[in-house]
Scaffold this motif. Structure first.
Motif, PDB file in Angstrom:
ATOM      1  N   HIS A   3       0.855  -1.184   0.000  1.00 19.63           N
ATOM      2  CA  HIS A   3       0.000   0.000   0.000  1.00 19.63           C
ATOM      3  C   HIS A   3       0.892   1.235   0.000  1.00 19.63           C
ATOM      4  N   PRO A   4       0.553   2.242  -0.797  1.00 18.82           N
ATOM      5  CA  PRO A   4       1.403   3.437  -0.851  1.00 18.82           C
ATOM      6  C   PRO A   4       1.325   4.241   0.440  1.00 18.82           C
ATOM      7  N   ARG A   5       2.447   4.861   0.782  1.00 19.68           N
ATOM      8  CA  ARG A   5       2.464   5.797   1.906  1.00 19.68           C
ATOM      9  C   ARG A   5       1.688   7.046   1.491  1.00 19.68           C
ATOM     10  N   ILE A   6       1.182   7.753   2.478  1.00 19.82           N
ATOM     11  CA  ILE A   6       0.384   8.953   2.259  1.00 19.82           C
ATOM     12  C   ILE A   6       1.066  10.140   2.932  1.00 19.82           C
ATOM     13  N   ARG A   7       1.198  11.240   2.206  1.00 17.04           N
ATOM     14  CA  ARG A   7       1.659  12.499   2.804  1.00 17.04           C
ATOM     15  C   ARG A   7       0.436  13.400   2.956  1.00 17.04           C
ATOM     16  N   HIS A   8       0.175  13.784   4.207  1.00 20.76           N
ATOM     17  CA  HIS A   8      -0.954  14.635   4.577  1.00 20.76           C
ATOM     18  C   HIS A   8      -0.406  16.050   4.745  1.00 20.76           C
ATOM     19  N   CYS A   9      -0.900  16.999   3.937  1.00 23.38           N
ATOM     20  CA  CYS A   9      -0.414  18.380   3.934  1.00 23.38           C
ATOM     21  C   CYS A   9      -1.558  19.312   4.336  1.00 23.38           C
ATOM     22  N   VAL A  10      -1.304  20.145   5.324  1.00 22.81           N
ATOM     23  CA  VAL A  10      -2.326  21.059   5.835  1.00 22.81           C
ATOM     24  C   VAL A  10      -1.740  22.466   5.849  1.00 22.81           C
ATOM     25  N   PHE A  11      -2.487  23.425   5.300  1.00 21.67           N
ATOM     26  CA  PHE A  11      -2.035  24.807   5.243  1.00 21.67           C
ATOM     27  C   PHE A  11      -3.111  25.695   5.842  1.00 21.67           C
ATOM     28  N   GLY A  12      -2.683  26.719   6.587  1.00 29.34           N
ATOM     29  CA  GLY A  12      -3.642  27.595   7.238  1.00 29.34           C
ATOM     30  C   GLY A  12      -3.256  29.052   7.172  1.00 29.34           C
ATOM     31  N   LYS A  13      -4.280  29.885   7.250  1.00 30.35           N
ATOM     32  CA  LYS A  13      -4.110  31.334   7.338  1.00 30.35           C
ATOM     33  C   LYS A  13      -4.268  31.711   8.809  1.00 30.35           C
ATOM     34  N   PHE A  62       1.659  22.243   7.919  1.00 26.86           N
ATOM     35  CA  PHE A  62       2.322  21.063   8.463  1.00 26.86           C
ATOM     36  C   PHE A  62       2.113  19.887   7.535  1.00 26.86           C
ATOM     37  N   THR A  63       3.042  18.960   7.616  1.00 26.51           N
ATOM     38  CA  THR A  63       2.920  17.704   6.885  1.00 26.51           C
ATOM     39  C   THR A  63       3.166  16.561   7.849  1.00 26.51           C
ATOM     40  N   VAL A  64       2.574  15.443   7.531  1.00 24.78           N
ATOM     41  CA  VAL A  64       2.828  14.205   8.269  1.00 24.78           C
ATOM     42  C   VAL A  64       2.679  13.060   7.279  1.00 24.78           C
ATOM     43  N   ASP A  65       3.601  12.116   7.345  1.00 24.13           N
ATOM     44  CA  ASP A  65       3.543  10.938   6.487  1.00 24.13           C
ATOM     45  C   ASP A  65       2.939   9.772   7.258  1.00 24.13           C
ATOM     46  N   PHE A  66       2.120   9.009   6.560  1.00 21.21           N
ATOM     47  CA  PHE A  66       1.491   7.817   7.121  1.00 21.21           C
ATOM     48  C   PHE A  66       1.933   6.604   6.317  1.00 21.21           C
ATOM     49  N   HIS A  67       2.064   5.467   6.991  1.00 19.67           N
ATOM     50  CA  HIS A  67       2.501   4.236   6.322  1.00 19.67           C
ATOM     51  C   HIS A  67       1.553   3.835   5.207  1.00 19.67           C
ATOM     52  N   ASP A  68       0.264   4.170   5.368  1.00 18.46           N
ATOM     53  CA  ASP A  68      -0.730   3.838   4.355  1.00 18.46           C
ATOM     54  C   ASP A  68      -2.012   4.626   4.631  1.00 18.46           C
ATOM     55  N   ALA A  69      -2.970   4.492   3.745  1.00 21.63           N
ATOM     56  CA  ALA A  69      -4.234   5.219   3.892  1.00 21.63           C
ATOM     57  C   ALA A  69      -4.986   4.798   5.147  1.00 21.63           C
ATOM     58  N   ALA A  70      -4.851   3.547   5.558  1.00 22.04           N
ATOM     59  CA  ALA A  70      -5.537   3.091   6.768  1.00 22.04           C
ATOM     60  C   ALA A  70      -5.024   3.832   8.002  1.00 22.04           C
ATOM     61  N   ALA A  71      -3.719   4.066   8.074  1.00 18.95           N
ATOM     62  CA  ALA A  71      -3.150   4.826   9.197  1.00 18.95           C
ATOM     63  C   ALA A  71      -3.647   6.268   9.163  1.00 18.95           C
ATOM     64  N   ARG A  72      -3.677   6.862   7.963  1.00 22.22           N
ATOM     65  CA  ARG A  72      -4.198   8.229   7.823  1.00 22.22           C
ATOM     66  C   ARG A  72      -5.658   8.287   8.254  1.00 22.22           C
ATOM     67  N   ASP A  73      -6.441   7.304   7.843  1.00 24.11           N
ATOM     68  CA  ASP A  73      -7.858   7.284   8.189  1.00 24.11           C
ATOM     69  C   ASP A  73      -8.066   7.117   9.691  1.00 24.11           C
TER      70      ASP A  73
END
Length: 108
Positions: A3-13, A62-73
């Motif tokens: 399963h591909p790793r997921i990079r979660h990227c969040v940007f805020g004002k 901020f960014t955070v990497d997850f091992h897969d989509a299940a971890a992100r979920d």
């Protein structure tokens, strides 16, 4: 099957009246989730340092990497994520109007 790793990227004002201490606390809240979410990597958090003129008012991210989509979920569904997310949203111009989130799969 890998399963591909997921990079979660969040940007805020971030509102100008939000203190550095509050931003550090938001980062700490997000980082604390690593202790309860299997497959969650470190949270890289900071102010925009780009010299390009395309930030469109987004001041922090901020960014955070997850091992897969299940971890992100699992992260997204966790009640502590809800609390950390609410704290972040409260610090933003226009609340969720000042938020941008993008996830993508990492090759390899």
């Amino acid at each position: 099957m890998t399963h591909p790793r997921i990079r979660h990227c969040v940007f805020g004002k971030v509102r100008p009246d939000v203190s550095a201490a509050e931003l550090a606390a938001i980062h700490a809240d997000l980082e604390a989730l690593r202790g309860v979410i299997a497959g969650m990597g470190p949270v890289a958090f900071g102010a925009n340092a780009s010299s390009e003129p395309f930030a469109r008012g987004f001041t922090h991210g901020f960014t955070v990497d997850f091992h897969d989509a299940a971890a992100r979920d699992a992260y997204l569904a966790h009640p502590d994520h809800g609390r950390a997310g609410a704290r972040l949203v409260a610090a933003l111009e226009g609340r969720t109007e000042g938020l941008f989130v993008l996830d993508f799969e990492l090759a390899g």
